[in-house]
Design an enzyme around this catalytic site. Structure first.
Site, PDB file in Angstrom:
ATOM      1  N   TYR A   1       0.810  -1.277  -0.148  1.00  0.00           N
ATOM      2  CA  TYR A   1      -0.039   0.134  -0.011  1.00  0.00           C
ATOM      3  C   TYR A   1       0.688   1.226  -0.305  1.00  0.00           C
ATOM      4  CZ  TYR A   1      -4.520  -2.214   1.034  1.00  0.00           C
ATOM      5  OH  TYR A   1      -5.533  -2.974   1.068  1.00  0.00           O
TER       6      TYR A   1
ATOM      7  N   SER B   1      -1.592  -5.761  -7.412  1.00  0.00           N
ATOM      8  CA  SER B   1      -1.740  -4.776  -6.418  1.00  0.00           C
ATOM      9  C   SER B   1      -2.208  -5.433  -5.201  1.00  0.00           C
ATOM     10  CB  SER B   1      -2.524  -3.612  -6.921  1.00  0.00           C
ATOM     11  OG  SER B   1      -3.697  -3.966  -6.783  1.00  0.00           O
ATOM     12  N   ASP B   2      -1.881  -4.664  -3.943  1.00  0.00           N
ATOM     13  CA  ASP B   2      -2.825  -4.778  -3.048  1.00  0.00           C
ATOM     14  C   ASP B   2      -4.067  -4.169  -3.094  1.00  0.00           C
ATOM     15  OD1 ASP B   2      -3.630  -5.516  -0.568  1.00  0.00           O
ATOM     16  OD2 ASP B   2      -2.045  -4.897   0.724  1.00  0.00           O
ATOM     17  N   TRP B   3      -5.162  -4.733  -2.376  1.00  0.00           N
ATOM     18  CA  TRP B   3      -6.378  -4.073  -2.656  1.00  0.00           C
ATOM     19  C   TRP B   3      -6.694  -2.599  -2.495  1.00  0.00           C
ATOM     20  CZ3 TRP B   3      -5.177  -8.623  -3.872  1.00  0.00           C
ATOM     21  CH2 TRP B   3      -6.021  -9.576  -4.296  1.00  0.00           C
TER      22      TRP B   3
END
Ligand code: BGC
Length: 744
Positions: free
Chosen positions: A244, A275-277
Site C-alpha cells: 500500500y 496490487s494490494d486491494w
C-alpha cells in the site's frame, strides 16, 4: 567391483536408515538443512500465447489487467481463458467472499483447515514445516479451484507494535528467507501460484495508505529484501503483491525502482505483480512501472485505474498496445504454468481432511515456545493431581476469524480448554473460569489502532464477579493454568497496537491467581510481543503459543502434559519495554507523511546486541524439557575463498531424560570491519531430533557469500576479507562456542 557394490549398499542402507529415522519426526536426513528450489515459469507455451493475444480485442486484454470481482481478474471466455482466481491468505484458504463486496458469500462448501499463523511457523525454525505448510494449503487451494494464494506474507517485523506481526514471520532476514522459500515451493508444487506480499517495506499499519518509507539502500538490501529476493530467485514465486505505502516518494504499486529495476531486471522475476486491494493510484504510470493486475475494494470494476481509464489511454496513444500485451502475456504464462490453461492432470487437491489437520497439528506443536520452567514445573505431573483450574478468556477464544483482514472459516478449531479436556484423564476435574473479559470502550473502539489517540480503548478493569470466580477456581484446584495474551480482534491488520501492555486487566488477574495458587502456569496466546517482565519474574512456568491453527488447543495441551517436548524458538526479540526496541529508541515510528527507518540495519536483535540492551527473551530463545550440550563444534577449514561454502559441524548431545529437538543456530560477527556491522547476524540453523543420551552431528553450511554486506556506493554485495567469528548457540544470547575463520 564387489567391494564397490558392498560400500554402495552399505551407504544406501545408511541413507534409508537415517531418512526413516528422521522423516518420522519431520526432520531431514542427517540434520543438514535441505535446500528447496522451485520450478521456473516455462516459455513452452509462448507461441500459443502470442496467437491468443493476437486474437484479443483491446477491451479483452484490459479486462485481464484488473479485478472483475473481489478475488478474480478477468478472463476471455470465447478464447478459453479463465478468470484468475485468488484467495487469501496466510492462515489458510479464506472463505468465499461475494463477487462485489466484502460480505461473505454465505456458502456451505468453503470450509478449510486453519493453519498456524506465520509467526508460529517461523517459531518452528523447521524448514520442512514450511514446505508442509505450503504443500498442505496448496492442496486445499486446488480443492477450492483457486489459482493464486495471497501468501506468504513476509514483511520484516520492525516494531513489536505492528498489527500484522502475527501474520508475518520474523525480525530476521535470514530466518525469513529460509522459511519463505520452502513455503513457496510447497505451495507451487500443487499447480497454484504463491503471491508473496507485501513488496516491500510495508512494516506498519499506521498511515499505510500513504506513508512514504525512507530506508537507506544498504538496509533495504540487507534487511527488507532478502526474503523477497530468495522467494523469487530460489522459490521461483509466480506472483508478487505490491504494498500500500510509498517507498522513496513513489507508491509501491507504481514504483519503477522496486518493480522494474530490482524485481524484474536484477532478480529476473517472470511472474505477475498484483496490487494490494485498492493500492493503485494511476493508470499509465502503474502499468509502465511494473504492475500487471489491479485488485481492489468495492466500486464498479470498470472504474478501476486499469479498466476504462486504461482503454481510453490506449486509444489516445498514451500507452502502446505492445505495452499492454506484455502484461497480458505475463498473466497467460502463469495461467499455463499452473495448468489453469493448457495443462492436463492439474492437482485436484483435498480440503479439511484429517491429514491436513494433522499437518496443522505438527506445525502447531513445534511452534510452542517454553519461556520459563523453574523447578521443572512442566511438564505437568499428574500424580496426585485431582483438579486443574483453567482460567482466562483465551482458554475458549477462537482466532480463525476475527479482526480486519483474512481469516479462515473452519470446522475445527480446538481451543486450549478443549485441548485440555481431550488430553487430561477423566480422573482430573477441570475448573474453568473466564477470569477476564474481552471488553472495549464502545465510543473509542474505532481508535483501536490509532496509536496517537489517548482515550482508553480496552476496558482494563476486571469484572469483580469474574475475578472472584477465577480466584475460587484457582483456590480449589491443585494446579492453575491461566490462558492470557491477545486475540485476532486485538492484533489486527489495518491497526498497530498502541502499546505493549496486556489488555483487559490480565496482569492483575494473573497476579491474583498466583497469590492463591503457587502452582500457576501462565500460557500466552498471542502473535506479537507484550511487556511481561513483571509476570515473568513472578511466574515459575511460562509458555508462549500463537494463533496456532485448527489443532492449536491439542498442541498446547500436549506440550503442557509432556507428550510433546517443546522446541519452538522466538522468531523475534521480546523486549523488556517497548522503548528498548530500535524503531522506538530512535523515535522513528510511525512518522507522519514519511517515516525514516533511523535504526538502519540494526533491526531486532541486531540492535539489542550491538547496543548492549538486555531483552526479556532474546531472538532464537526457547527451552526444552531436556537439556542439550553442543560439543566439538568445528569448521571444515580455517580459511575460505569467496566462492566457497563453510561447513560447520556440531555434535548435539541430549544430556537429559527426554527425547527432544534442538535448533543449532550459527551467527557471524566481523570485527574491524570497514563498515558498521551488527554485533552478530544469523547465517545458518538446523533443527535436529536427539534421543535422550544420544548425540547427533549436525552440519550447517554457510556459503561465504552469505557473509557479504551490501556496498551501496558500488551497488553490489561485497565479502570483506579477513577474520570472522562464527558463533554457535541455541539463541542469539546463548552462544556456546566460537570459531574463527578467515576469508581470503
Ligand atoms: C491486505 C492483503 C490481502 C488483501 C485481500 C489487503 O487489505 O493487505 O494482505 O491479501 O487485502 O484481502
Amino acid at each position: 567391483m564387489k567391494n564397490k557394490i558392498l560400500r554402495l549398499s552399505a551407504l544406501m542402507a545408511f541413507v534409508v536408515f537415517t531418512s526413516c529415522k528422521n522423516n518420522a519426526q519431520g526432520l531431514d536426513a542427517d540434520s543438514v538443512q535441505k535446500e528447496y528450489t522451485g520450478k521456473e515459469i516455462s516459455s513452452e507455451f509462448d507461441t500459443e500465447i502470442d496467437k491468443l493475444v493476437a486474437r484479443m480485442t483491446l477491451e479483452e486484454k484490459i479486462g485481464m489487467l484488473h479485478g472483475n470481482s473481489m478475488f478474480t481478474s478477468g478472463g476471455v471466455k470465447r478464447l478459453g481463458i479463465p478468470e484468475l482466481k485468488m484467495a487469501d491468505g496466510p492462515l489458510g484458504v479464506r472463505e468465499e467472499i461475494s463477487r462485489d463486496s466484502w460480505a461473505p458469500a454465505g456458502l456451505t462448501n468453503d470450509f478449510a483447515t486453519y493453519y498456524p499463523a506465520a509467526g508460529a511457523l517461523a517459531a518452528t525454525w523447521n524448514t520442512e514445516m514450511a514446505y508442509t505448510f505450503g504443500n498442505s494449503v496448496g492442496q486445499e487451494m486446488r480443492a477450492r479451484d483457486k489459482d493464486m494464494l495471497l501468501s506468504p506474507a513476509i514483511n520484516i517485523v520492525r516494531t513489536p507494535l505492528g498489527g500484522r506481526t502475527y501474520e508475518y514471520m520474523t525480525e530476521d532476514p535470514f530466518l525469513n528467507k529460509k522459511m519463505a522459500v520452502p513455503m513457496v515451493v510447497g505451495l507451487q508444487d500443487n499447480d497454484v501460484m504463491a503471491c508473496v506480499k507485501h513488496f516491500a517495506a510495508n512494516n506498519q499499519e499506521t498511515n499505510r495508505d500513504f506513508v512514504d518509507v525512507q530506508i537507506d539502500e544498504r538496509t533495504l538490501r540487507e534487511i527488507y529484501l532478502p526474503a523477497f529476493e530468495a522467494a523469487v530467485k530460489e522459490g521461483k514465486a509466480y506472483s508478487i503483491m505490491g504494498a500500500y505505502n510509498k517507498f522513496r516518494g513513489e507508491y509501491l504499486c507504481e514504483n519503477d525502482y522496486m518493480l522494474n529495476k530490482i524485481l524484474r531486471d536484477e532478480w529476473g522475476f517472470k511472474g505477475v505483480v498484483v496490487s494490494d486491494w485498492a493500492a493503485v493510484h494511476s493508470t499509465v504510470k502503474s502499468l509502465q512501472n511494473g504492475l500487471d493486475i489491479e485488485m481492489g475494494t468495492p466500486k464498479p470494476f470498470n472504474e478501476f485505474f486499469l479498466a476504462d481509464k486504461l482503454i481510453a489511454a490506449a486509444k489516445n496513444k498514451e500507452i502502446s498496445e505492445a505495452e499492454i500485451d506484455k502484461h497480458v502475456k505475463r498473466i497467460l504464462r502463469t495461467l499455463f504454468q499452473v495448468k489453469a490453461m493448457g495443462g492436463k492432470d492439474r492437482v485436484k487437491g483435498s480440503i479439511s481432511t484429517e491429514a491436513h489437520y494433522q499437518d496443522a497439528y505438527k506445525i502447531a506443536a513445534e511452534a510452542v515456545v517454553l519461556l520459563k520452567n523453574e523447578n521443572n514445573a512442566l511438564p505437568l505431573k499428574l500424580d496426585g493431581v485431582k483438579s486443574i483450574a483453567v482460567i482466562g478468556n483465551n482458554a475458549t477464544k477462537k482466532n480463525a476469524l476475527g479482526g480486519f483482514g483474512a481469516g479462515v472459516k473452519t470446522k475445527r478449531e480446538i481451543t486450549p480448554l478443549e485441548g485440555l479436556k481431550n488430553r487430561l484423564p477423566s480422573s482430573v476435574t477441570i475448573n474453568y473460569a473466564e477470569g477476564y473479559l474481552e471488553r472495549y470502550e464502545e465510543k473509542n473502539k474505532g481508535n483501536l489502532g490509532n496509536i496517537t489517540s489517548n482515550g482508553p480503548v480496552t476496558i482494563d478493569q476486571l469484572d469483580p464477579a469474574k475475578l472472584q470466580e477465577a480466584i475460587e477456581a484457582a483456590k480449589k484446584s491443585d494446579v492453575a493454568i491461566v490462558l492470557a495474551g491477545s486475540n485476532r480482534d486485538y492484533e489486527t491488520e489495518a491497526s498497530d497496537r498502541r502499546n505493549l501492555k496486556l489488555p483487559f486487566g490480565q496482569e492483575e488477574l494473573i497476579k491474583k491467581v498466583q497469590a492463591v495458587n503457587p502452582k500457576t502456569i501462565v500460557v500466552f496466546v498471542a502473535g506479537a510481543p507484550f511487556e511481561i517482565e513483571d509476570i515473568s519474574q513472578k511466574t515459575s512456568a511460562l509458555v508462549w503459543t500463537w494463533f496456532n491453527g485448527s489443532e492449536g488447543g491439542n498442541a498446547i495441551a500436549d506440550v503442557l502434559l509432556g507428550k510433546i517436548n517443546p522446541s519452538g524458538k522466538l522468531p523475534w526479540t521480546m523486549p523488556k519495554k517497548l522503548m528498548d526496541s530500535p524503531a522506538h529508541a530512535t523515535n522513528s515510528f510511525p512518522g507522519d507523511k514519511a517515516v525514516k527507518y533511523a535504526e538502519g540495519i540494526l533491526v531486532g536483535y541486531r540492535w539489542f546486541d550491538t547496543k548492549k540492551i538486555e531483552p526479556l527473551y532474546p531472538f532464537g530463545y526457547g527451552l526444552s524439557y531436556t537439556s542439550f550440550a553442543f560439543e566439538n563444534a568445528k569448521a571444515d577449514k580455517e580459511s575460505y575463498a569467496s566462492n566457497e561454502t563453510i561447513s560447520v559441524s556440531v555434535e548435539v548431545k541430549n544430556t537429559g531424560k527426554t527425547d527432544g529437538k534442538e535448533v543449532v543456530q550459527l551467527y557471524a560477527s566481523k570485527s574491524n570491519s570497514k563498515v558498521a556491522r551488527a554485533e552478530k547476524e544469523l547465517k545458518g540453523f538446523v533443527k535436529t531430533l536427539v534421543k535422550s543420551g544420544d548425540s547427533n552431528t549436525v552440519i550447517i553450511k554457510v556459503p561465504v557469500k552469505e557473509l557479504a554486506y551490501y556496498d551501496a556506493a558500488a551497488k553490489k554485495w561485497t565479502v570483506e576479507p579477513g577474520k570472522y567469528i562464527l558463533k554457535i548457540g541455541n539463541s542469539s544470547r546463548d552462544i556456546k562456542k566460537e570459531i574463527v575463520i578467515t576469508i581470503k
